[in-house]
Design a protein around this motif. Structure first.
Motif, PDB file in Angstrom:
ATOM      1  N   ALA A 350      11.746  -0.080   1.317  1.00  0.00           N
ATOM      2  CA  ALA A 350      10.273  -0.025   0.945  1.00  0.00           C
ATOM      3  C   ALA A 350      10.080  -1.489   1.707  1.00  0.00           C
ATOM      4  O   ALA A 350       8.945  -1.309   2.684  1.00  0.00           O
ATOM      5  CB  ALA A 350      10.081  -0.109  -0.238  1.00  0.00           C
ATOM      6  N   ALA A 353      10.029  -0.486   5.540  1.00  0.00           N
ATOM      7  CA  ALA A 353       8.995   0.326   5.939  1.00  0.00           C
ATOM      8  C   ALA A 353       7.599  -0.369   6.007  1.00  0.00           C
ATOM      9  O   ALA A 353       6.755   0.104   6.815  1.00  0.00           O
ATOM     10  CB  ALA A 353       9.108   1.637   5.134  1.00  0.00           C
ATOM     11  N   LEU A 354       7.225  -1.082   4.999  1.00  0.00           N
ATOM     12  CA  LEU A 354       5.949  -1.934   4.910  1.00  0.00           C
ATOM     13  C   LEU A 354       5.774  -2.394   5.889  1.00  0.00           C
ATOM     14  O   LEU A 354       4.585  -2.872   6.633  1.00  0.00           O
ATOM     15  CB  LEU A 354       6.220  -2.763   3.677  1.00  0.00           C
ATOM     16  N   VAL A 359       1.992   2.029   8.178  1.00  0.00           N
ATOM     17  CA  VAL A 359       2.504   2.600   7.024  1.00  0.00           C
ATOM     18  C   VAL A 359       2.172   1.861   5.729  1.00  0.00           C
ATOM     19  O   VAL A 359       2.344   0.468   5.673  1.00  0.00           O
ATOM     20  CB  VAL A 359       3.988   2.325   7.003  1.00  0.00           C
ATOM     21  N   ARG A 360       1.923   2.486   4.414  1.00  0.00           N
ATOM     22  CA  ARG A 360       1.397   2.032   3.348  1.00  0.00           C
ATOM     23  C   ARG A 360       2.158   2.429   2.314  1.00  0.00           C
ATOM     24  O   ARG A 360       2.814   3.444   2.196  1.00  0.00           O
ATOM     25  CB  ARG A 360      -0.191   2.423   3.163  1.00  0.00           C
ATOM     26  N   LEU A 361       2.348   1.658   1.119  1.00  0.00           N
ATOM     27  CA  LEU A 361       2.958   1.952   0.041  1.00  0.00           C
ATOM     28  C   LEU A 361       1.900   2.129  -1.259  1.00  0.00           C
ATOM     29  O   LEU A 361       1.048   1.517  -1.116  1.00  0.00           O
ATOM     30  CB  LEU A 361       3.973   0.912  -0.394  1.00  0.00           C
ATOM     31  N   CYS A 374       9.051   5.356  -5.297  1.00  0.00           N
ATOM     32  CA  CYS A 374       8.139   4.506  -4.203  1.00  0.00           C
ATOM     33  C   CYS A 374       7.347   5.794  -3.471  1.00  0.00           C
ATOM     34  O   CYS A 374       8.034   6.542  -2.911  1.00  0.00           O
ATOM     35  CB  CYS A 374       8.684   3.600  -3.554  1.00  0.00           C
ATOM     36  N   VAL A 376       5.039   6.382  -0.306  1.00  0.00           N
ATOM     37  CA  VAL A 376       4.838   5.763   1.184  1.00  0.00           C
ATOM     38  C   VAL A 376       3.731   6.806   1.811  1.00  0.00           C
ATOM     39  O   VAL A 376       3.912   8.178   1.753  1.00  0.00           O
ATOM     40  CB  VAL A 376       6.127   5.729   1.786  1.00  0.00           C
ATOM     41  N   SER A 377       2.756   6.506   2.707  1.00  0.00           N
ATOM     42  CA  SER A 377       2.049   7.119   3.543  1.00  0.00           C
ATOM     43  C   SER A 377       2.019   6.627   4.792  1.00  0.00           C
ATOM     44  O   SER A 377       2.239   5.305   5.093  1.00  0.00           O
ATOM     45  CB  SER A 377       0.722   7.116   2.708  1.00  0.00           C
ATOM     46  N   CYS A 408       0.663  10.651  -1.134  1.00  0.00           N
ATOM     47  CA  CYS A 408       1.917   9.997  -0.489  1.00  0.00           C
ATOM     48  C   CYS A 408       3.014  10.966  -0.559  1.00  0.00           C
ATOM     49  O   CYS A 408       2.962  12.019  -1.173  1.00  0.00           O
ATOM     50  CB  CYS A 408       2.056   8.651  -1.317  1.00  0.00           C
ATOM     51  N   LEU A 429      10.667   7.207   9.970  1.00  0.00           N
ATOM     52  CA  LEU A 429       9.333   6.730   9.749  1.00  0.00           C
ATOM     53  C   LEU A 429       8.877   6.067  10.923  1.00  0.00           C
ATOM     54  O   LEU A 429       7.635   6.275  11.177  1.00  0.00           O
ATOM     55  CB  LEU A 429       9.083   5.705   8.313  1.00  0.00           C
TER      56      LEU A 429
END
Length: 439
Positions: A350, A353-354, A359-361, A374, A376-377, A408, A429
Motif C-alpha cells: 500500500a 501504491a500510494l 492511485v488512492r487508498l 486495504c 485501492v482505486s 475501491c 497497478l
C-alpha cells in the motif's frame, strides 16, 4: 460387541482431545511440518512479533504449509475466503474418507463426539468458556441466529451502519419490515483515525428505545478497525447490548472475545483462521444464551445450553473436524505474529501504491486502525475495470467494491502471500495507470 464399540468411541474421542494443542503427537501438523516449524520458531524466539513480521526466512517456512503459495493465480482476496493449509485439507480428506466407510456410523457415533474437543480448542483461542461457543457454518449464520433470536418488540431500536455486511443489513431490515422494529443506520466515511468520533456517532443515535448496537469489528470493504471495546463500554452504561460481527477479526487480530466487552459475537473461520470453507463460530455470553431463540428449531429453545444453536441436521462432520488442524497451524505461528505479518504485508504494497499518480487508498495505514484489508482505486476507472485488468492480464485475484459511499478494489494478503506477489501487484497497478494515461 457393544463393549468393543464403546471402547472404540472412547479411544477416538480421547485421541481428538489429545490433539487439542499445537504440534501434538496426534496432529497432522506435527507429522508434516512440525520439525520445520519448531526450528523456525526456535530461531526467532528472541525477536518481537513486529521484528518477526519482516523476517522472510521465517515466513518462507509458513508459506510452504499452504498449497496456495504455488497457485497459478495470486490470491489477494483472502477477505472473502482464505485457502486452508495442506494439513487442514488432509484432515478433511481423511475424515471424509472415514465417513464414507459407513456414514451413519462414523458420523453420528464417532465424529459427532469429536465436536466437544473442537469446541474446547476454539474456546481456548477465543479466551472463553466452551459452553459459550457454538460451531456453525459462517458469520452470516452466527449473526442471524442472534438477530432473529432476540426478543424485540415493535418500536424497539437497533443501530448499525450503512457500511455493515449486506447479509446482516438485510436481516435487520427484514425484522423491521416484518415486526416493526426500528433499524437505524449510521453513515461513516472511512478511513477514520479518531475512535472517539465513531463512539460519539453511535452515542448520539441512541434513544430511550434503543436495545442493541450492531458493530462490525473490521469493516469488510476497507478494513477499518472499529473501537469495539469503547463502543461496548458506552452502550453498557446505558443498558444497551452489543452484537459484534467479527468475520474479519477473529484469527487475525490478537484479542480475546471477552476483552471486547460485547454480549454476542459471530465470525467465519474460513477467513484468516484458514479453517475449511463453510465453518463459523457463534459466541454468546453465558447468562444470555437462554434469552436467544435458535435460528433452527430445537426441542428446548429457551435452554441455556449453547448447543441448541447447533441443531443443523446433517452437515459435514469432516469439515468441522478440520477446524482443529487450522487452530493447530494458527497456534504454531502465534496470534500476535500473524497479526503483525499481515499488517506488514498490507503496508508493504500500500505504501508503494500510494506513490503512484492517480492511485488512492480507502484505508488508514496506522496500525490501530487497520490490519490486512486495504481498499485501492485509480482515478478515472471503476473498481470493476481495475479488478478486471488485474485478473485478466496479471492473474491477480482481488475483489471490486461499490457499496454506499465506498468505491475501491479490496486487496487482502495472508501469511502465505510473498513479497514477490505484492511487488507484482504494485507493478501491475503502475502499468494500469500508465495505460490509462495513454488512452
Amino acid at each position: 460387541m457393544k463393549v468393543s464399540m464403546a471402547h472404540n468411541r472412547r479411544n477416538f474421542v480421547k485421541k481428538l482431545a489429545v490433539a487439542g494443542s499445537a504440534l501434538s503427537v496426534n496432529s497432522l501438523l506435527e507429522t508434516t511440518h512440525g520439525a520445520d516449524l519448531a526450528a523456525a520458531n526456535q530461531r526467532v524466539q528472541h525477536l518481537s512479533p513486529l521484528e518477526v513480521a519482516a523476517d522472510e526466512d521465517y515466513w518462507h517456512t509458513i508459506q510452504q504449509g499452504y498449497t496456495a503459495s504455488s497457485s497459478s493465480i495470486i490470491i489477494l482476496n483472502n477477505g472473502g475466503v482464505s485457502p486452508s493449509p495442506l494439513v487442514v485439507q488432509q484432515a478433511v480428506e481423511r475424515y471424509n474418507q472415514m465417513i464414507n466407510q459407513g456414514p451413519s456410523y462414523y458420523m453420528w457415533r464417532l465424529l459427532d463426539q469429536g465436536r466437544e474437543p473442537v469446541r474446547e480448542k476454539l474456546a481456548l483461542l477465543a479466551g472463553t468458556l466452551p459452553d459459550e461457543v457454538a460451531i456453525n457454518r459462517n458469520a452470516t449464520e452466527a449473526l442471524n441466529t442472534v438477530i432473529y433470536g432476540l426478543d424485540l418488540a415493535k418500536g424497539d431500536e437497533v443501530i448499525g451502519t450503512l457500511q455493515d455486511y449486506p447479509n446482516i443489513i438485510q436481516a435487520w431490515r427484514q425484522r423491521a419490515q416484518r415486526e416493526g422494529i426500528v433499524y437505524k443506520q449510521l453513515n461513516f466515511k472511512f478511513p477514520i483515525e479518531d475512535d472517539e468520533l465513531i463512539v460519539r456517532e453511535y452515542e448520539n443515535a441512541i434513544t430511550p428505545k434503543t436495545k442493541l448496537l450492531h458493530v462490525t469489528h473490521v469493516i469488510n470493504w476497507v478494513g477499518q478497525i472499529m473501537p469495539v471495546q469503547k463502543i461496548c463500554q458506552m452502550a453498557h452504561k446505558r443498558g444497551i447490548e452489543v452484537l459484534v460481527d467479527g468475520a474479519h477479526s477473529f484469527g487475525l487480530l490478537d484479542f480475546k472475545i471477552p476483552e471486547l466487552g460485547c454480549d454476542y459475537f459471530g465470525t467465519s473461520l474460513h477467513k484468516f483462521l484458514s479453517a475449511p470453507v463453510g465453518t463459523g463460530m457463534l459466541w454468546i455470553k453465558k447468562e444470555k444464551i437462554a434469552n436467544i431463540w435458535p435460528l433452527l428449531c430445537n426441542s428446548q429453545p429457551k435452554s441455556s445450553d449453547i448447543r441448541k444453536f447447533e441443531t443443523l441436521g446433517t452437515r459435514s462432520f469432516a469439515i468441522e473436524q478440520g477446524i482443529g488442524e487450522a487452530i493447530n497451524f494458527h497456534n504454531a505461528i502465534g496470534s500476535k505474529r500473524k497479526e503483525e505479518r499481515v499488517r506488514f504485508l498490507k503496508n508493504y504494497w500500500a505504501e508503494k501504491a500510494l506513490k503512484l499518480p492517480g492511485v488512492r487508498l480507502s484505508t488508514s495505514l496506522k496500525p490501530q486502525f487497520s490490519c490486512g484489508i486495504c481498499g485501492v482505486s485509480i482515478d478515472g476507472m471503476t473498481p470493476g475495470e481495475v479488478e478486471g485488468k488485474l485478473m485478466a492480464k496479471y492473474k491477480i485475484n482481488t475483489s471490486p467494491t461499490v457499496w454506499e459511499n465506498i468505491s475501491c478494489v479490496r486487496v487482502t494478503p495472508h501469511v502465505y502471500t510473498t513479497l514477490a506477489d505484492l511487488d507484482k501487484l504494485v507493478n501491475s497497478l503502475s502499468e494500469i495507470v500508465a495505460e490509462k494515461k495513454k488512452a
